[in-house]
Design an enzyme around this catalytic site. Structure first.
Site, PDB file in Angstrom:
ATOM      1  N   ASP A  94       0.816  -1.208   0.000  1.00 52.87           N
ATOM      2  CA  ASP A  94       0.000   0.000   0.000  1.00 52.87           C
ATOM      3  C   ASP A  94       0.858   1.272   0.000  1.00 52.87           C
ATOM      4  O   ASP A  94       1.836   1.372   0.746  1.00 52.87           O
ATOM      5  CB  ASP A  94      -0.902  -0.027   1.237  1.00 52.87           C
ATOM      6  CG  ASP A  94      -2.087   0.907   1.098  1.00 52.87           C
ATOM      7  OD1 ASP A  94      -1.878   2.110   0.812  1.00 52.87           O
ATOM      8  OD2 ASP A  94      -3.217   0.447   1.291  1.00 52.87           O
TER       9      ASP A  94
ATOM     10  N   THR B  21      -7.189   4.279  -1.057  1.00 52.15           N
ATOM     11  CA  THR B  21      -6.885   2.850  -0.960  1.00 52.15           C
ATOM     12  C   THR B  21      -7.988   1.924  -1.471  1.00 52.15           C
ATOM     13  O   THR B  21      -7.753   1.120  -2.379  1.00 52.15           O
ATOM     14  CB  THR B  21      -6.552   2.495   0.496  1.00 52.15           C
ATOM     15  OG1 THR B  21      -5.414   3.258   0.870  1.00 52.15           O
ATOM     16  CG2 THR B  21      -6.245   1.012   0.653  1.00 52.15           C
TER      17      THR B  21
ATOM     18  N   ASN C   6     -13.068   5.940   0.668  1.00 51.26           N
ATOM     19  CA  ASN C   6     -12.890   5.111   1.864  1.00 51.26           C
ATOM     20  C   ASN C   6     -14.034   5.314   2.858  1.00 51.26           C
ATOM     21  O   ASN C   6     -14.247   4.478   3.735  1.00 51.26           O
ATOM     22  CB  ASN C   6     -11.567   5.448   2.551  1.00 51.26           C
ATOM     23  CG  ASN C   6     -10.365   4.937   1.770  1.00 51.26           C
ATOM     24  OD1 ASN C   6     -10.502   4.180   0.806  1.00 51.26           O
ATOM     25  ND2 ASN C   6      -9.174   5.350   2.188  1.00 51.26           N
TER      26      ASN C   6
ATOM     27  N   HIS D 108       2.226   8.140   5.763  1.00 56.70           N
ATOM     28  CA  HIS D 108       1.301   9.063   6.434  1.00 56.70           C
ATOM     29  C   HIS D 108       1.935   9.658   7.685  1.00 56.70           C
ATOM     30  O   HIS D 108       1.829  10.845   7.955  1.00 56.70           O
ATOM     31  CB  HIS D 108       0.031   8.315   6.872  1.00 56.70           C
ATOM     32  CG  HIS D 108      -0.942   8.065   5.764  1.00 56.70           C
ATOM     33  ND1 HIS D 108      -1.513   9.087   5.051  1.00 56.70           N
ATOM     34  CD2 HIS D 108      -1.472   6.912   5.280  1.00 56.70           C
ATOM     35  CE1 HIS D 108      -2.355   8.554   4.154  1.00 56.70           C
ATOM     36  NE2 HIS D 108      -2.336   7.242   4.266  1.00 56.70           N
TER      37      HIS D 108
ATOM     38  N   ASP E 106      -1.487   0.895  -4.816  1.00 49.66           N
ATOM     39  CA  ASP E 106      -2.730   1.612  -5.103  1.00 49.66           C
ATOM     40  C   ASP E 106      -2.527   3.096  -5.405  1.00 49.66           C
ATOM     41  O   ASP E 106      -3.279   3.691  -6.170  1.00 49.66           O
ATOM     42  CB  ASP E 106      -3.736   1.427  -3.954  1.00 49.66           C
ATOM     43  CG  ASP E 106      -3.127   1.710  -2.581  1.00 49.66           C
ATOM     44  OD1 ASP E 106      -1.892   1.905  -2.483  1.00 49.66           O
ATOM     45  OD2 ASP E 106      -3.884   1.734  -1.596  1.00 49.66           O
ATOM     46  N   HIS E 107      -1.528   3.714  -4.797  1.00 49.36           N
ATOM     47  CA  HIS E 107      -1.322   5.164  -4.924  1.00 49.36           C
ATOM     48  C   HIS E 107       0.024   5.535  -4.336  1.00 49.36           C
ATOM     49  O   HIS E 107       0.691   4.694  -3.736  1.00 49.36           O
ATOM     50  CB  HIS E 107      -2.426   5.934  -4.185  1.00 49.36           C
ATOM     51  CG  HIS E 107      -2.552   5.484  -2.767  1.00 49.36           C
ATOM     52  ND1 HIS E 107      -1.625   5.801  -1.803  1.00 49.36           N
ATOM     53  CD2 HIS E 107      -3.464   4.693  -2.148  1.00 49.36           C
ATOM     54  CE1 HIS E 107      -1.966   5.237  -0.664  1.00 49.36           C
ATOM     55  NE2 HIS E 107      -3.073   4.552  -0.840  1.00 49.36           N
TER      56      HIS E 107
ATOM     57  N   HIS F 115      -2.659  11.129   0.539  1.00 48.81           N
ATOM     58  CA  HIS F 115      -2.930  10.791  -0.861  1.00 48.81           C
ATOM     59  C   HIS F 115      -4.423  10.895  -1.060  1.00 48.81           C
ATOM     60  O   HIS F 115      -5.178  11.000  -0.100  1.00 48.81           O
ATOM     61  CB  HIS F 115      -2.422   9.382  -1.171  1.00 48.81           C
ATOM     62  CG  HIS F 115      -3.000   8.355  -0.245  1.00 48.81           C
ATOM     63  ND1 HIS F 115      -4.214   7.746  -0.462  1.00 48.81           N
ATOM     64  CD2 HIS F 115      -2.547   7.875   0.940  1.00 48.81           C
ATOM     65  CE1 HIS F 115      -4.471   6.920   0.522  1.00 48.81           C
ATOM     66  NE2 HIS F 115      -3.488   6.976   1.404  1.00 48.81           N
TER      67      HIS F 115
HETATM   68 ZN    ZN Z   1      -3.571   2.876   0.165  1.00 51.95          ZN
END
Ligand code: ZN
Ligand code: NAG
Ligand code: NAG
Ligand code: NAG
Ligand code: NAG
Ligand code: NAG
Ligand code: NAG
Ligand code: NAG
Ligand code: NAG
Ligand code: NAG
Length: 456
Positions: free
Chosen positions: A38, A74, A95, A197, A241-242, A340
């Protein structure tokens, strides 16, 4: 002369097809393991030492950056990977979601209601609906939910406390052991997103540490597959994912300074906030529109086409999109140094894709594909008929060993090569003709004259 051209072209093409079209290792059962780390930003690959991942790529393929789906979060992007659909079409649009009609709520911790997932069919379901095939999942958003009334035959309930070793141990065991065979499996890991993060991607020291751990996980996965004798026959995709952008305590957009909370409900937060107005939508929109130069405010109808993020009732009437590095809050201070979700055109939001196995070329690099292109490629590898999707199979052709793909430099090379061969042949033919059809006096002298420039 014409037949000479034909012959040359045929020789060239057949050689070319022989090189690019055949694939001696291709197994009758095409197993595929899809791995996501991730929040693995594309440029981590350039900026950090990742020896195991580099080893994986050297013997496989690399797509340097993926153009992922908007919003770059995500759940939405993991579902785009396994369905090939834009978010508006697969229905996992954030999310945090709210459905006005049913009053249902969705969050990362309350995601088990099939209602949210059933607008699309992920590849692990389609794979199992083919005879004699099973899917397995060591986590991945949606894999512990009955979608179209089906879960993967083997799966784990999502639990972030389960170690990578346990997830990997179980998924490789499932891939090795079951009868009928597990042909498709997923493996999901929360890093480097969690650290991205916490520290922000600009924190080189902390990011180096977590990326070293991620790289070691990749190393142990390769070792495990080798120990099980699966390494040569299995196809493995490692992707994400990002990406992640650095945030700043001063780059805050405080909604409370612009609009009273009684006017709206905040369904999803930064950096793409989903706003459900409580009363007068135009009034709320006007107040928000005038709130900050560092965010875009869109009525649902105004969301740019390129986001493919409009045609779903779970997309709220107003969305706010913060500029890179900015954070939207009501009145809070900054909690996360990395975020993100931003515009999917930003390079910082892009993940990468690497793949290894008999289905893939060895040592091939490509600049980009779209996240939605992964799905038709995976269906091709598994021999599945894809569900309707937004991906383009031809975008991934150059990655695949069984596809004939000509990229531009190669095409130019071939044309120049053919021209050179033809020129040489023409010269030889002319010279030979001259030699044979010239019983003239002083012919030897003439020939020597002709030869001189050739020798020089
Ligand atoms: Zn993610
Ligand atoms: C849903 O599952 C049924 C059988 O269980 C199958 O016939 C149908 O094709 C599936 N739908 C989709 C969209 O995959
Ligand atoms: C992994 O597999 C073992 C052995 O089958 C099982 O006991 C364990 O519960 C599995 N772990 C998870 C998280 O499902
Ligand atoms: C999550 O996994 C941890 C570690 O294996 C375990 O102690 C915990 O009980 C699990 N939680 C749930 C809700 O299953
Ligand atoms: C993996 O599968 C092979 C072939 O079925 C078997 O020989 C081997 O014992 C299995 N390994 C493990 C660890 O289950
Ligand atoms: C709506 O926002 C305006 C501007 O901040 C504020 O004056 C008003 O009290 C708010 N209305 C409600 C119902 O909260
Ligand atoms: C909604 O707000 C706009 C702008 O503040 C105003 O012009 C309009 O009359 C309002 N409509 C209703 C139904 O209150
Ligand atoms: C927009 O903001 C400016 C200053 O930030 C203020 O002067 C102006 O009145 C605001 N306009 C509206 C329609 O709220
Ligand atoms: C933020 O707003 C809440 C609710 O209005 C209030 O209780 C809290 O004190 C505010 N916090 C700050 C830091 O302004
Ligand atoms: C994406 O694919 C779905 C399913 O085929 C289709 O309904 C939708 O219109 C497509 N979106 C775009 C932008 O082409």
């Amino acid at each position: 002369m014409l037949s000479a051209i034909k012959l040359t072209l045929m020789l060239f093409l057949s050689g070319f097809i022989a090189c690019y079209g055949s694939n001696p290792n291709y197994d009758s059962i095409h197993k595929l393991l899809l791995v996501s780390f991730d929040g693995f930003r594309a440029d981590y690959l350039k900026n950090y030492r990742l020896p195991h991942l580099q080893e994986f790529i050297e013997d496989g393929v690399l797509v340097e950056h993926l153009i992922n789906a908007f919003i770059t979060k995500t759940f939405p992007n993991h579902y785009s990977i396994v369905t090939g659909l834009y978010e508006e079409s697969h229905g996992i649009v954030a999310n945090e979601m709210y459905d006005e009609d049913t009053k249902k709520k969705f969050s990362q911790f309350n995601d088990a209601d099939p209602f949210w997932w059933n607008e699309a069919t992920p590849i692990w379901v389609t794979n199992q609906q083919q005879e004699n095939r099973r899917s397995a999942a060591a986590m991945w958003p949606g894999t512990d939910v009955k979608i179209n009334n089906t879960t993967p035959h083997f799966f784990m309930k999502y639990n972030y406390s389960v170690t990578f070793e346990e997830r990997m141990g179980n998924v490789t065991m499932w891939l090795n052991n079951s009868q009928p065979p597990v042909t498709f499996a997923t493996l999901y890991w929360e890093e480097p997103d969690a650290s991205g993060h916490k520290y922000g991607p600009d924190d080189k020291e902390n990011m180096r540490k977590v990326l070293e751990q991620v790289d070691n996980h990749i190393g142990s996965l390769m070792d495990k597959l080798k120990a099980l004798g699966l390494w040569e026959s299995i196809n493995v995709i490692i992707t994400s994912d990002h990406g992640m952008a650095q945030c700043f305590p001063k780059r805050l957009i405080k909604l409370d300074d612009c609009i009273g909370r009684g006017n709206y409900t905040l369904i999803d937060t930064s950096p793409v906030a989903a706003v459900l107005p409580r009363s007068n939508k135009t009034y709320v929109y006007n107040l928000l529109k005038n709130c900050s130069t560092s965010m875009k405010v869109y009525l649902k109808e105004e969301i740019p086409d390129r986001f493919h993020y409009r045609h779903n009732k779970r997309i709220q009437p107003i969305i706010l999109v913060a500029d890179e590095g900015w954070t939207i809050v009501q009145n809070e201070t900054l909690k996360k140094l990395g975020a993100h979700g931003y515009d999917n055109a930003l390079p910082s939001m892009h993940p990468f894709l690497a793949a290894h196995g008999p289905a893939f070329h060895k040592g091939y690099k490509q600049d980009t594909i779209n996240t939605v292109d992964i799905y038709p490629m995976m269906c091709h590898i598994l021999g599945l008929k894809p569900q309707p999707n937004n991906g383009t199979f031809t975008n991934t052709k150059c990655l695949l060993a069984d596809q004939w793909c000509v990229n531009l430099p190669e095409a130019i090379g071939i044309v120049v090569g053919v021209l050179m061969v033809l020129t040489t042949l023409t010269c030889l033919i002319i010279i030979t003709k001259n030699r044979m059809s010239s019983p003239r006096p002083f012919s030897r002298l003439q020939l020597q004259d002709d030869d001189d420039p050739l020798i020089g």
